[in-house]
Structures are given as structure tokens and as C-alpha cells.
Scaffold this motif. Structure first.
Motif, mmCIF file in Angstrom:
data_model
loop_
_atom_site.group_PDB
_atom_site.id
_atom_site.type_symbol
_atom_site.label_atom_id
_atom_site.label_comp_id
_atom_site.label_asym_id
_atom_site.label_seq_id
_atom_site.Cartn_x
_atom_site.Cartn_y
_atom_site.Cartn_z
ATOM 1 N N GLU A 51 -7.080 26.902 -51.861
ATOM 2 C CA GLU A 51 -6.267 26.210 -52.857
ATOM 3 C C GLU A 51 -7.076 25.357 -53.822
ATOM 4 O O GLU A 51 -6.711 25.216 -54.981
ATOM 5 N N ASN A 52 -8.164 24.732 -53.370
ATOM 6 C CA ASN A 52 -8.895 23.759 -54.173
ATOM 7 C C ASN A 52 -10.393 23.984 -54.073
ATOM 8 O O ASN A 52 -10.857 24.784 -53.261
ATOM 9 N N THR A 71 -10.464 19.167 -57.268
ATOM 10 C CA THR A 71 -9.307 19.550 -58.071
ATOM 11 C C THR A 71 -8.070 18.749 -57.684
ATOM 12 O O THR A 71 -7.033 18.879 -58.319
ATOM 13 N N LYS A 77 -5.801 17.558 -62.141
ATOM 14 C CA LYS A 77 -4.513 18.154 -61.789
ATOM 15 C C LYS A 77 -3.583 18.238 -63.004
ATOM 16 O O LYS A 77 -2.832 19.194 -63.163
ATOM 17 N N SER A 80 -4.885 21.249 -65.416
ATOM 18 C CA SER A 80 -4.807 22.645 -64.971
ATOM 19 C C SER A 80 -3.564 22.849 -64.119
ATOM 20 O O SER A 80 -3.065 21.921 -63.475
ATOM 21 N N LYS A 81 -3.084 24.085 -64.102
ATOM 22 C CA LYS A 81 -1.867 24.389 -63.345
ATOM 23 C C LYS A 81 -2.114 24.289 -61.845
ATOM 24 O O LYS A 81 -1.346 23.702 -61.113
ATOM 25 N N ASN A 82 -3.205 24.935 -61.380
ATOM 26 C CA ASN A 82 -3.542 24.850 -59.966
ATOM 27 C C ASN A 82 -5.065 24.808 -59.808
ATOM 28 O O ASN A 82 -5.791 25.054 -60.766
ATOM 29 N N ARG A 84 -6.970 26.785 -58.121
ATOM 30 C CA ARG A 84 -7.552 28.074 -57.731
ATOM 31 C C ARG A 84 -8.258 28.789 -58.874
ATOM 32 O O ARG A 84 -8.818 29.844 -58.663
#
Length: 135
Positions: A51-52, A71, A77, A80-82, A84
Motif C-alpha cells: 500500500e505505501n 506516503t 497524501k 496523490s490518490k494512493n 501505490r
């Protein structure tokens, strides 16, 4: 224990009882034996989860973390959306470079850990280089 790539592959192929976690640990230790951070050239360590992505600059002589970034930080955060994506990793590298310049760190040693220099790890390194870090 330091192992070459050939010995690690033999261990992996020959001994099927070697668990993946133990194989990863052996691989990481063999790389870590060659890379050391000093006060003049600290080590940029990267950890990548599903995830990060996390990065920290470490002085190995005193075993202290000088700068850390991930991240999960609020400003990353929001941008960016996520965590990854390669874009988020590039932002992490750039933020790490700005924080390190504030602490007068310009030269580092890059420690990719057990990960290949590809994808998110490569994007983080390129972002750090664009920010002004030399390695």
C-alpha cells in the motif's frame, strides 16, 4: 552471513524447506553487509509495502535515523490518490531531498533493500536525485 547471488539461488533451489521469510532475510543481510552509512554519507533505506512506501536516511555509525518520510505523511497524501503509484514515490524522493538539504546532507548511499531497482523504488531514487541528492 554474506552470501553471493549464486549461493542464495542454490539454497533456494536445493533446500525447499527454506521459508520465503528466511530467504528474504538472508538476501537483505548479504546486501546490508556491503552498504554502510557514515556521518558524511548516510544511508537512504527504502521499505516498500503493498500500500505505501517508506524511506529514511540513517547514520549507521550512531544508529540514528536522521530523516524519515512516507506516503502516509499528510502533504503527500493530499497530493496523490494512493501510495501505490510511482508518482507518490517520486514525491517522497523530492520531499526527502528537501528535508536533507535543510540538514546539510547532500551525498548519500542508496540502500534498496531486498527490492529490485525498478518501479516505485526507482521512482523514489529519481525523485531524490532531482531534488539534489547525490548517490
Amino acid at each position: 552471513m554474506k552470501f553471493s547471488k549464486r549461493v542464495l539461488l542454490k539454497l533456494k533451489n536445493k533446500n525447499k524447506k527454506l521459508k520465503p521469510q528466511k530467504y528474504k532475510r538472508l538476501k537483505r543481510e548479504s546486501l546490508r553487509g556491503r552498504i554502510k552509512g557514515t556521518s558524511e554519507r548516510p544511508r537512504l533505506s527504502v521499505y516498500r509495502s503493498n500500500e505505501n512506501i517508506y524511506a529514511q536516511i540513517i547514520d549507521d555509525t550512531t544508529s540514528k535515523t536522521l530523516i524519515s518520510c512516507s506516503t502516509l505523511d499528510r502533504d503527500i497524501k493530499l497530493n496523490s490518490k494512493n501510495g501505490r503509484t510511482c508518482e507518490a514515490s517520486k514525491l517522497i524522493g523530492q520531499k526527502l531531498a528537501t528535508l536533507s538539504r535543510q540538514k546539510n546532507i547532500s551525498k548519500i548511499v542508496f540502500d534498496r533493500g531486498p527490492y529490485l531497482y525498478h518501479g516505485r523504488v526507482k521512482a523514489l531514487a529519481e525523485g531524490a536525485r532531482e531534488g539534489g541528492l547525490q548517490f
